[in-house]
Design a protein around this motif. Structure first.
Motif, PDB file in Angstrom:
ATOM      1  N   VAL A 183       0.859  -1.185   0.000  1.00  9.58           N
ATOM      2  CA  VAL A 183       0.000   0.000   0.000  1.00  9.58           C
ATOM      3  C   VAL A 183       0.894   1.233   0.000  1.00  9.58           C
ATOM      4  CG1 VAL A 183      -1.893   1.178   1.167  1.00  9.58           C
ATOM      5  CG2 VAL A 183      -1.624  -1.304   1.420  1.00  9.58           C
ATOM      6  N   PRO A 184       0.673   2.187  -0.898  1.00  9.21           N
ATOM      7  CA  PRO A 184       1.507   3.399  -0.899  1.00  9.21           C
ATOM      8  C   PRO A 184       1.285   4.218   0.368  1.00  9.21           C
ATOM      9  CG  PRO A 184      -0.335   3.632  -2.428  1.00  9.21           C
ATOM     10  CD  PRO A 184      -0.326   2.198  -1.989  1.00  9.21           C
ATOM     11  N   VAL A 185       2.347   4.844   0.841  1.00  9.61           N
ATOM     12  CA  VAL A 185       2.253   5.683   2.038  1.00  9.61           C
ATOM     13  C   VAL A 185       2.026   7.126   1.628  1.00  9.61           C
ATOM     14  CG1 VAL A 185       3.687   4.157   3.417  1.00  9.61           C
ATOM     15  CG2 VAL A 185       4.764   5.983   2.102  1.00  9.61           C
ATOM     16  N   ASP A 186       1.602   7.928   2.593  1.00 11.60           N
ATOM     17  CA  ASP A 186       1.381   9.340   2.290  1.00 11.60           C
ATOM     18  C   ASP A 186       2.708  10.102   2.300  1.00 11.60           C
ATOM     19  OD1 ASP A 186       2.067   9.832   4.944  1.00 11.60           O
ATOM     20  OD2 ASP A 186       0.041  10.305   5.596  1.00 11.60           O
ATOM     21  N   ALA A 187       2.644  11.406   2.131  1.00  6.19           N
ATOM     22  CA  ALA A 187       3.858  12.218   2.003  1.00  6.19           C
ATOM     23  C   ALA A 187       4.736  12.152   3.242  1.00  6.19           C
ATOM     24  CB  ALA A 187       3.478  13.671   1.709  1.00  6.19           C
ATOM     25  N   ASN A 188       4.147  11.808   4.376  1.00  2.00           N
ATOM     26  CA  ASN A 188       4.910  11.725   5.624  1.00  2.00           C
ATOM     27  C   ASN A 188       5.258  10.299   6.017  1.00  2.00           C
ATOM     28  OD1 ASN A 188       4.911  14.577   6.172  1.00  2.00           O
ATOM     29  ND2 ASN A 188       2.735  14.381   6.673  1.00  2.00           N
ATOM     30  N   GLY A 189       4.985   9.350   5.122  1.00  2.00           N
ATOM     31  CA  GLY A 189       5.401   7.973   5.370  1.00  2.00           C
ATOM     32  C   GLY A 189       4.397   7.104   6.084  1.00  2.00           C
ATOM     33  N   ALA A 211      -0.441  -2.723  10.269  1.00  2.85           N
ATOM     34  CA  ALA A 211      -0.067  -1.331  10.491  1.00  2.85           C
ATOM     35  C   ALA A 211       1.143  -1.302  11.416  1.00  2.85           C
ATOM     36  CB  ALA A 211      -1.227  -0.558  11.111  1.00  2.85           C
ATOM     37  N   SER A 212       1.998  -0.310  11.241  1.00  4.82           N
ATOM     38  CA  SER A 212       3.190  -0.175  12.077  1.00  4.82           C
ATOM     39  C   SER A 212       2.933   0.796  13.216  1.00  4.82           C
ATOM     40  CB  SER A 212       4.381   0.312  11.245  1.00  4.82           C
ATOM     41  OG  SER A 212       4.774  -0.651  10.293  1.00  4.82           O
ATOM     42  N   GLY A 213       3.239   0.351  14.406  1.00  8.95           N
ATOM     43  CA  GLY A 213       3.177   1.224  15.567  1.00  8.95           C
ATOM     44  C   GLY A 213       4.572   1.707  15.906  1.00  8.95           C
ATOM     45  N   GLY A 214       5.223   2.336  14.920  1.00 10.00           N
ATOM     46  CA  GLY A 214       6.603   2.785  15.070  1.00 10.00           C
ATOM     47  C   GLY A 214       7.518   1.991  14.164  1.00 10.00           C
ATOM     48  N   THR A 215       7.741   2.462  12.942  1.00  3.78           N
ATOM     49  CA  THR A 215       8.607   1.724  12.027  1.00  3.78           C
ATOM     50  C   THR A 215      10.033   1.700  12.571  1.00  3.78           C
ATOM     51  OG1 THR A 215       9.067   3.728  10.740  1.00  3.78           O
ATOM     52  CG2 THR A 215       7.223   2.339  10.015  1.00  3.78           C
ATOM     53  N   THR A 216      10.730   0.612  12.275  1.00  7.52           N
ATOM     54  CA  THR A 216      12.076   0.448  12.807  1.00  7.52           C
ATOM     55  C   THR A 216      13.025   1.494  12.247  1.00  7.52           C
ATOM     56  OG1 THR A 216      11.695  -1.932  13.008  1.00  7.52           O
ATOM     57  CG2 THR A 216      13.970  -1.186  13.082  1.00  7.52           C
ATOM     58  N   ASN A 217      12.901   1.819  10.979  1.00 11.76           N
ATOM     59  CA  ASN A 217      13.866   2.703  10.346  1.00 11.76           C
ATOM     60  C   ASN A 217      13.678   4.163  10.727  1.00 11.76           C
ATOM     61  OD1 ASN A 217      16.141   2.912   8.551  1.00 11.76           O
ATOM     62  ND2 ASN A 217      14.796   3.917   7.087  1.00 11.76           N
ATOM     63  N   ALA A 218      12.429   4.603  10.853  1.00 17.98           N
ATOM     64  CA  ALA A 218      12.196   6.029  11.071  1.00 17.98           C
ATOM     65  C   ALA A 218      11.269   6.343  12.239  1.00 17.98           C
ATOM     66  CB  ALA A 218      11.638   6.671   9.797  1.00 17.98           C
ATOM     67  N   ALA A 407      19.051   3.973   4.852  1.00 14.80           N
ATOM     68  CA  ALA A 407      18.525   4.661   3.676  1.00 14.80           C
ATOM     69  C   ALA A 407      17.177   5.266   4.036  1.00 14.80           C
ATOM     70  CB  ALA A 407      18.375   3.702   2.496  1.00 14.80           C
ATOM     71  N   PHE A 408      16.933   6.459   3.572  1.00 20.43           N
ATOM     72  CA  PHE A 408      15.647   7.115   3.798  1.00 20.43           C
ATOM     73  C   PHE A 408      15.205   7.738   2.492  1.00 20.43           C
ATOM     74  CE2 PHE A 408      13.008  10.767   5.059  1.00 20.43           C
ATOM     75  CZ  PHE A 408      12.050  10.091   5.806  1.00 20.43           C
ATOM     76  N   GLN A 409      14.026   7.323   2.026  1.00 20.08           N
ATOM     77  CA  GLN A 409      13.478   7.770   0.746  1.00 20.08           C
ATOM     78  C   GLN A 409      14.492   7.569  -0.381  1.00 20.08           C
ATOM     79  OE1 GLN A 409      12.099  11.807   1.493  1.00 20.08           O
ATOM     80  NE2 GLN A 409      10.214  11.065   2.449  1.00 20.08           N
ATOM     81  N   GLY A 410      15.174   6.430  -0.304  1.00 19.12           N
ATOM     82  CA  GLY A 410      16.086   6.030  -1.367  1.00 19.12           C
ATOM     83  C   GLY A 410      17.471   6.638  -1.309  1.00 19.12           C
ATOM     84  N   GLU A 411      17.759   7.473  -0.309  1.00 22.55           N
ATOM     85  CA  GLU A 411      19.056   8.135  -0.208  1.00 22.55           C
ATOM     86  C   GLU A 411      19.773   7.721   1.071  1.00 22.55           C
ATOM     87  OE1 GLU A 411      20.414  10.040  -2.500  1.00 22.55           O
ATOM     88  OE2 GLU A 411      18.653   9.881  -3.817  1.00 22.55           O
ATOM     89  N   PRO A 412      21.128   7.653   1.045  1.00 28.97           N
ATOM     90  CA  PRO A 412      21.871   7.316   2.265  1.00 28.97           C
ATOM     91  C   PRO A 412      21.598   8.327   3.371  1.00 28.97           C
ATOM     92  CG  PRO A 412      23.304   7.234   0.326  1.00 28.97           C
ATOM     93  CD  PRO A 412      22.016   7.875  -0.113  1.00 28.97           C
ATOM     94  N   ALA A 413      21.535   7.835   4.590  1.00 26.15           N
ATOM     95  CA  ALA A 413      21.262   8.696   5.738  1.00 26.15           C
ATOM     96  C   ALA A 413      21.819   8.029   6.987  1.00 26.15           C
ATOM     97  CB  ALA A 413      19.755   8.934   5.879  1.00 26.15           C
ATOM     98  N   LEU A 414      21.642   8.686   8.098  1.00 25.33           N
ATOM     99  CA  LEU A 414      22.016   8.138   9.400  1.00 25.33           C
ATOM    100  C   LEU A 414      20.806   8.177  10.311  1.00 25.33           C
ATOM    101  CD1 LEU A 414      25.460   9.923   9.851  1.00 25.33           C
ATOM    102  CD2 LEU A 414      25.130   7.464   9.512  1.00 25.33           C
ATOM    103  N   ARG A 415      20.781   7.301  11.279  1.00 21.46           N
ATOM    104  CA  ARG A 415      19.677   7.288  12.239  1.00 21.46           C
ATOM    105  C   ARG A 415      20.204   7.023  13.639  1.00 21.46           C
ATOM    106  NH1 ARG A 415      18.260   2.272  13.791  1.00 21.46           N
ATOM    107  NH2 ARG A 415      16.088   2.689  14.296  1.00 21.46           N
ATOM    108  N   LEU A 416      19.548   7.590  14.605  1.00 20.64           N
ATOM    109  CA  LEU A 416      19.844   7.380  16.017  1.00 20.64           C
ATOM    110  C   LEU A 416      18.579   6.856  16.678  1.00 20.64           C
ATOM    111  CD1 LEU A 416      21.602  10.819  16.627  1.00 20.64           C
ATOM    112  CD2 LEU A 416      22.769   8.607  16.455  1.00 20.64           C
ATOM    113  N   ALA A 417      18.686   5.750  17.406  1.00 20.97           N
ATOM    114  CA  ALA A 417      17.532   5.164  18.084  1.00 20.97           C
ATOM    115  C   ALA A 417      17.720   5.311  19.591  1.00 20.97           C
ATOM    116  CB  ALA A 417      17.386   3.690  17.710  1.00 20.97           C
TER     117      ALA A 417
END
Length: 442
Positions: A183-189, A211-218, A407-417
């Motif tokens: 299912v496609p997501v909206d502009a905010n994911g 449904a995700s109650g907090g996606t792992t990546n973002a 990766a976020f929206q197809g581009e390399p990125a970093l994340r802090l959890a």
């Protein structure tokens, strides 16, 4: 025996470090040698090898500066009681064998069900992790559809989810012989009911929606309320994967993001992620447990005498034998109280917001989205994936901080959890500001 117990008692209170210290199998073979022998190597030598060779070749998940993937930060009470659980050796599959322990686990599950806003007859079970929890919940959804829809549709069963759903959802679908409809997501994911509606209307094979109650990546929480409304109107089961983010149900500042979960059919949360329990522990809950029992209860001559009127955890997931892995969480909750858990989760959320604000205000960093929960996703303009890797590897090797590229929206990125309330936001901000000025990540 005393050697192992003494080590466990001392280690319960030890600090850890954030170094990434995995070593190759060849290195470990050279350092440890052959440990399984005909005569044995003795308790002292086995403990020495574990302490000096094997454990140092692992990553410290509970260090405050381990901010990679989804780390873990169990309370000392939970870690200590995990030793008690192992020593007690309770069979936790059936009430007959583990009544007292299961009773305590059920009190924790009731606390979680209350956070969900579920009725008094909701029930659940602790399983090994989110993959097992998702698989068991979706197996229940598929079997419930088979009974209520009059059998398997010509094209087989399917589930619907967003591309941001955890990888275990696709894995479960393969094991259950179900197709996955993205299912496609909206502009905010977010997965939304609006995007879900035409797919459910056009495809009668879809019997479950995840449904995700907090996606792992973002750390994004889907629009659960609209998803539940649309899915139920089309007769589809709604499962909420809150493996990481479900802990935020305890936090008043984040509870609104889960609106609509009151009507979902099943839910998981991993206490070993953000509810401060040790590995391995996933809470799987059903709003109505009867479909789960119909899908999972095992019957055999030696099992048919058990009391099905009591709480039998083996009836609610794909397992029979199980340790009472929910007890370390029970002990920690009983020791510290639920208000302490609320404060700890709120602290993690506040840390994420503080670090996000510093990134937003930084001259050389870019915040990619406002954190909904406790994951912060950002980038360093001018760096490519190799630059991110060099920076990440250097900080890990030096024991400064663990932060790995994504990766976020197809581009390399970093994340802090942020799932450890001991994290000091100023320390994280100082590392980012002091190490990300170079144009090539070196």
């Amino acid at each position: 025996m005393s050697i192992a117990l003494e080590w466990a008692a001392a280690h319960t209170a030890l600090a850890s470090d954030p170094k990434a210290t995995a070593r190759s199998a060849q290195e470990l073979q050279e350092q440890a040698g052959q440990t399984i022998t005909a005569q044995g190597i003795g308790a002292q030598r086995a403990m020495e090898l574990f302490d000096q060779v094997l454990l140092p070749a692992t990553r410290a998940s509970d260090d405050p500066m381990n901010l990679a993937y989804i780390p873990a930060a169990p309370t000392r009470a939970a870690v200590a009681f995990d030793t008690v659980v192992s020593a007690a050796n309770v069979f936790g599959g059936l009430w007959e064998g583990g009544a007292g322990a299961i009773f305590a686990e059920n009190q924790v599950l009731r606390w979680l069900a209350d956070l969900l806003g579920w009725p008094s007859d909701a029930a659940g079970v602790f399983v090994s992790g989110g993959t097992n929890g998702n698989l068991s919940a979706l197996a229940t959804a598929r079997e419930h559809a088979r009974r209520t829809r009059g059998g398997k549709p010509a094209g087989g069963w399917a589930l619907a989810c967003a591309s941001t759903a955890h990888s275990s959802i696709s894995s479960a679908a393969r094991l259950l012989d179900m197709d996955v409809v993205m299912v496609p997501v909206d502009a905010n994911g977010h997965l939304t009911g609006e995007a879900l509606e035409p797919l459910l209307a056009a495809d009668e094979r879809i019997c479950a929606v995840v449904a995700s109650g907090g996606t792992t990546n973002a750390g994004i929480v889907d629009d659960i309320a609209s998803v539940v409304e649309v899915a139920h109107r089309h007769g589809a089961w709604v499962h909420v994967d809150g493996a990481y983010g479900g802990a935020a149900l305890t936090a008043p500042s984040a509870r609104h993001r889960f609106d609509g979960i009151e009507q979902a059919d099943s839910f998981i949360v991993d206490p070993h992620k953000w509810l401060f329990a040790p590995y391995d522990c996933c809470a799987l809950l059903y709003r109505d447990p009867r479909p789960a029992a119909e899908a999972h209860a095992q019957h055999a001559a030696y099992l048919d005498s058990i009391d099905r009127g009591e709480s039998n955890p083996a009836d609610l997931a794909a397992h029979l034998s199980r340790r009472t892995r929910g007890l370390p969480l029970w002990y920690s909750l009983a020791t510290h109280g639920t208000e302490a858990y609320t404060r700890a989760v709120e602290r993690c959320l506040a840390t994420a917001r503080t670090v996000a604000a510093a990134i937003r205000d930084s001259e050389h960093l870019e915040l990619l989205l406002e954190p909904e929960l406790s994951v912060v996703v950002f980038r360093r303009p001018g760096w490519d994936l190799e630059a991110y890797r060099r920076w990440s590897h250097r900080l890990a090797k030096e024991g400064v901080m663990l932060c790995v590229p994504t990766a976020f929206q197809g581009e390399p990125a970093l994340r802090l959890a942020f799932v450890n309330p001991s994290v000091e936001p100023d320390a994280v901000i100082a590392v980012l500001s002091g190490t990300m000025g170079e144009p090539d990540g070196s």
